[in-house]
Design an enzyme around this catalytic site. Structure first.
Site, mmCIF file in Angstrom:
data_model
loop_
_atom_site.group_PDB
_atom_site.id
_atom_site.type_symbol
_atom_site.label_atom_id
_atom_site.label_comp_id
_atom_site.label_asym_id
_atom_site.label_seq_id
_atom_site.Cartn_x
_atom_site.Cartn_y
_atom_site.Cartn_z
ATOM 1 C CD GLU A 378 -2.789 -1.326 2.391
ATOM 2 O OE1 GLU A 378 -3.769 -2.094 2.341
ATOM 3 O OE2 GLU A 378 -2.471 -0.682 3.411
ATOM 4 C CG PHE A 384 -4.431 -1.231 7.589
ATOM 5 C CD1 PHE A 384 -5.083 -2.063 8.493
ATOM 6 C CD2 PHE A 384 -4.907 0.052 7.416
ATOM 7 C CE1 PHE A 384 -6.187 -1.626 9.209
ATOM 8 C CE2 PHE A 384 -6.022 0.510 8.120
ATOM 9 C CZ PHE A 384 -6.658 -0.328 9.021
ATOM 10 C CD GLU A 385 -0.100 -6.142 5.698
ATOM 11 O OE1 GLU A 385 1.117 -6.127 5.429
ATOM 12 O OE2 GLU A 385 -0.626 -6.954 6.472
ATOM 13 C CD GLN A 386 4.271 2.158 5.268
ATOM 14 O OE1 GLN A 386 5.298 2.540 4.734
ATOM 15 N NE2 GLN A 386 3.464 2.962 5.930
#
Length: 556
Positions: A378, A384-386
């Site tokens: 992301e 959240f999700e990177q």
């Protein structure tokens, strides 16, 4: 040989706030907060109080910590590290909300026989507030302490210090909950640690908030549940009335005794840039020497000396940049790493990532030998999700460089080098492609919710990611070398195709945005500057970027 040696503050430079300390024989350990950075809790080790090395981040698996979705500056707040009955005890908070009236702060307990071992499955304690600690009384009982957060808008949200007994057999808190200390007039009472000496229970707290009115307060009682009397000498430590001192924001900390019986405290501190009340290095950890008086109150040695010499201008203890400590045997550690390669199957301990307990979802050290592969996730501002791997800034001036191989296929794919504070405050030197598939390098910045003057054209609206429109076209294939040069207030980005001939992108960026105090974002923040490698693919196609090396070198 001198009986003392001099220690320069801060002893843990860079983002290392809210220290908790324990002495075990001739070993000293300090645990500090990590907030949204994973794995959780940093533990440093020293044998001489002068040389420290990072040895463990114990909250390193999903059952111990999962912060996906945690807002900026939530996550791990103010751990407490103790040693008793032959093992280490760690109490920690995972804060799930920052804005609004509620904090949603969940407190847990884990243990380990060795500092660098695998820590036990967590025991849930409570959620009534943050800054928890564990006190081991000399009668064998254990007591859990935390500040209580009062969500009611008409009340003092820092509602006092709670005490409750912990039962090891049942693995839960038991018995009545008592509010034992409401704090002083400075208010914002938090960060409780408890000690026992000469029949007194001592309660050490932080007050005044974590910025420039921060302070360390001591109170005592003959009974563990109070009532507690305030220290008549004033604040044990504060710089709030002396804005000229080199160490500011001093407070939140912990006490310990060296093997020779000499007492010390570790404490939170910050070093603002000259001419600015901004601290890109974040909240750091300092050390001060203390003395017990005949009245059984603890004071800074510097305060006692100043009073004895007739030089005291305040009853409060003032932080010193240089501290004389017991002349313990010198114990330096190996030199810090400057150039990181990716030949191992484990990431170097200096690096962290954000929030997730499953780094294998966005990184690999085995997919391509000798490279760190990041898998595009992301956006760089995601909670959240990177895919972002970074290390702390530990000096006001440094150079960071990386070697990137990246072949983006669409405009939603990018990778590069970032100077990062949080999801709303960063500068990012990235490689991507335009609509015709032409590869380029450019700068993206996010400045929080500040109204700072900018010296470059913006493509996007305020309060979001800004692109500088200073792009340089690149060959379709081939390595790209990226470099960040930070000099106190200023950041410049550079690129090269051969690691010899460098091109500076024609903007001088305001580096002070990488700080607690600048550009509020969604509220005040508590971390510090990082620099590292990132890859995004908001198209969802999971592009990959390969990094062959990373260099972090401090400049004088």
């Amino acid at each position: 040989m001198s009986s003392h040696t001099t220690v320069q503050n801060p002893i843990l430079p860079g983002f290392n706030p809210d220290p908790s300390v324990v002495a075990v024989g001739d070993d000293f350990y300090i645990a500090t907060s990590t907030f949204e950075w994973y794995p959780g809790v940093q533990i440093h080790h020293s044998k001489d109080l002068k040389n420290w090395r990072l040895v463990k981040r114990p909250l390193d698996r999903k059952s111990l910590l999962d912060m996906r979705g945690n807002p900026d500056s939530c996550g791990i707040w103010a751990p407490c590290l103790t040693h008793h009955d032959g093992k280490f005890h760690l109490i920690y908070t995972d804060v799930k909300r920052f804005n609004g009236n509620f904090k949603d702060a969940h407190n847990y307990y884990t243990t380990c026989e060795t500092i660098d071992g695998e820590w036990s499955e967590p025991v849930y304690m409570n959620s009534s507030g943050f800054d928890p600690s564990l006190f081991h009384d000399d009668d064998g009982r254990k007591w859990f302490i935390n500040m209580i957060w009062d969500h009611r808008h008409e009340n003092n949200q820092f509602g006092g210090i709670l005490l409750q007994e912990y039962c090891e057999k049942q693995k839960k808190l038991v018995g009545p909950i008592k509010n034992i200390f409401k704090g002083t007039k400075l208010a914002l009472t938090e960060a409780p640690h408890m000690f026992k000496r000469n029949g007194y229970y001592y309660l050490l707290t932080a007050e005044g908030g974590t910025f420039y009115t921060h302070a360390m307060t001591m109170a005592r009682s003959k009974n563990i549940d109070g009532p507690y009397e305030e220290d008549p000498h004033g604040y044990l430590l504060t710089a709030k009335d002396h804005q000229d001192l080199g160490l500011q924001r001093t407070g939140h900390g912990d006490l310990f005794d060296a093997p020779d019986g000499q007492s010390y405290l570790v404490h939170l501190c910050g070093r603002p840039l000259d001419g600015e009340r901004r601290c890109p290095l974040g909240r750091e950890t300092g050390l001060q020497k203390t003395l017990w008086g005949d009245d059984d109150w603890l004071r800074l040695e510097s305060a006692v000396d100043a009073e004895a010499n007739g030089n005291s201008t305040t009853s409060n203890g003032l932080p010193e940049m240089e501290v004389k400590v017991s002349n313990l045997p010198e114990h330096p550690w190996p030199a810090k790493t400057e150039r990181y390669t990716f030949d191992s199957e484990e990431l170097h301990i200096d690096f962290q990532w954000l929030r997730t307990p499953t780094p294998e979802s966005f990184m690999s050290l085995t997919a391509r030998k000798g490279h760190l592969r990041l898998i595009g996730k992301e956006s760089i501002g995601s909670l959240f999700e990177q895919a972002l791997i970074a290390r702390r800034q530990e000096a006001f001036a440094y150079t960071a460089q990386t070697e990137l191989e990246f072949s983006p296929e669409n405009v939603q794919q990018m990778a590069g080098l970032t100077c990062y504070y949080n999801s709303t405050k960063f500068h990012y030197l990235y490689v991507s492609v335009d609509d015709e598939g032409q590869r380029f390098v450019d700068i993206m910045s996010c400045l929080g919710k500040s109204d700072m003057g900018l010296n470059f054209p913006l493509r996007e609206g305020h309060c979001g990611e800004f692109i500088t429109d200073t792009r340089f076209m690149l060959p379709k294939e081939g390595k790209v070398y990226l470099k960040a040069e930070v000099d106190h207030h200023k950041l410049t980005f550079h690129f090269s195709m051969n690691n010899k001939d460098w091109t500076k992108l024609p903007v001088n960026l305001d580096y002070t945005i990488i700080s607690d105090e600048a550009g509020g974002g969604d509220g005040c923040h508590f971390t510090g500057g990082f620099v590292g490698m990132a890859c995004q693919d908001v198209s969802g196609q999971k592009c990959v970027a390969d990094f062959a090396s990373f260099t972090y070198k401090e400049n004088s």
